[in-house]
Design an enzyme around this catalytic site. Structure first.
Site: not given
Length: 371
Positions: A84-85, A129, A178, A237
């Site tokens: 997402k980032t 975020d 999230t 990640r």
């Protein structure tokens, strides 16, 4: 993207290049910052996976650029670690705009948000975020900013308080969450496009790992990449993190080449099994099976048994265990499935959750001399 785009009003963001998301913190070591920066993709075409989201996002960007307009506000929703980032930074790069990054918990007061919004220039991207954790007063100020590009700053208190309207430059808000269900309806409805991120397939994770290995200079063999990819829980990640740890093992205890044997030995050292379960995951399943006979048992009792906070069990362990079919949430509590018993190398009881029903023997007609 402008290289001087700040993370917060006085903080400079690192370069954007990884299919996963990493926490942006000015206090991290320079070496880790450089690694994370080197792994983030710079363009939408370089982003691995999420094909549907990439297609939708490309249409949104090309349509806005073709009309010479500011793109709609965008929300990325999905589990952590899926990119997402990275997509937010790629969006700013594609627009040729600066990006300012903050987080929901950092926006406690309306003044915090007003200060950030007033520093935006036309065309900037504001990335928030964990937007669902933003304080309600700041969220209500954001409504007007998203729709009319202005905020009302209240000066003073009580009967003498006055509201001063403050115009802000047109901008694109990119939110990441999230927990999309925790967003309020008014905030969710103000996003023009919502992208739902999905977990990655092993083949996509292999592509992520091979790309990262090339950037990091890791001698990675195809079978080694496959072995790492199948233990990454569908998350880029985690894939990048495991690749770095396997690289350490290969350089220290082997010849630096990551083969399937080296990958297996390294991941065994780091307590990551063949399904991607770590020490805490196995502790939860083991306690559920051995101490509570497979359940059902409450989350609070289970957290005490394994010595972890209940929130850690619910937010870190359970999502993957449920998705892997090893744990079930029932109205009476958590239950270990037949797959969990099998993974632990234990014999599942006949009434185990998800076990195949035992066929009842067919009735036998009594013989002539049977009593």
């Amino acid at each position: 993207m402008h290289e001087d785009g700040p993370v917060e009003p006085e903080t400079e963001i690192p370069d954007a290049t990884d299919a996963s998301e990493e926490t942006l913190s000015p206090h991290r070591a320079n070496g880790e910052q450089e690694i994370d920066a080197s792994l983030r993709p710079r363009k939408l075409d370089d982003f691995v996976g999420q094909q549907r989201v990439r297609e939708q996002l490309r249409l949104v960007l090309q349509g806005a650029l073709g009309r010479g307009e500011q793109p709609d506000h965008i929300l990325f929703a999905g589990p952590p670690g899926l990119g997402k980032t990275s997509l937010a930074m790629i969006l700013a790069t594609e627009l040729g705009s600066a990006i300012r990054v903050t987080s929901g918990p950092a926006l406690e007061r309306p003044g915090d948000l007003a200060a950030m919004l007033s520093n935006l220039t036309a065309g900037d991207v504001l990335f928030i975020d964990e937007i669902h954790r933003m304080a309600r007063p700041a969220e209500e100020m954001l409504y007007l900013a998203m729709e009319d590009y202005r905020v009302d700053v209240v000066v003073g208190k009580g009967p003498g308080a006055t509201s001063i309207p403050l115009d802000i430059a047109p901008f694109t808000l990119v939110g990441a969450t999230t927990r999309s269900g925790s967003l309020t309806g008014p905030l969710r409805d103000r996003f023009g496009f919502t992208a739902h991120m999905e977990f990655y397939e092993p083949a996509e994770l292999e592509e992520v790992i091979n790309r990262s290995a090339g950037i990091l200079g890791v001698d990675l063999r195809p079978d080694g990449a496959t072995e790492i990819a199948r233990r990454c829980r569908g998350t880029p990640r985690i894939a990048n993190r495991l690749l770095r740890r396997v690289r350490d093992y290969a350089e220290v205890r082997s010849d630096g080449v990551v083969t399937v044997e080296v990958a297996r030995a390294a991941l065994e050292v780091y307590d990551v099994d063949e399904l991607g379960l770590d020490r805490l995951d196995r502790a939860v399943l083991g306690s559920l099976a051995r101490s509570f006979g497979g359940g059902p048992v409450g989350a609070s009792t289970l957290s005490v048994a394994v010595g972890e906070e209940q929130s850690t069990i619910e937010e870190v362990c359970e999502p993957y265990l449920v998705r892997a079919g090893m744990l079930a949430r029932t109205p009476r509590g958590r239950v270990a499935t037949a797959a969990a018993w099998q993974h632990l190398g234990m014999v599942a009881p006949a009434n185990a959750f998800g076990a195949a029903p035992v066929a009842e023997p067919e009735p036998v007609e009594p013989g002539l001399f049977d009593e």
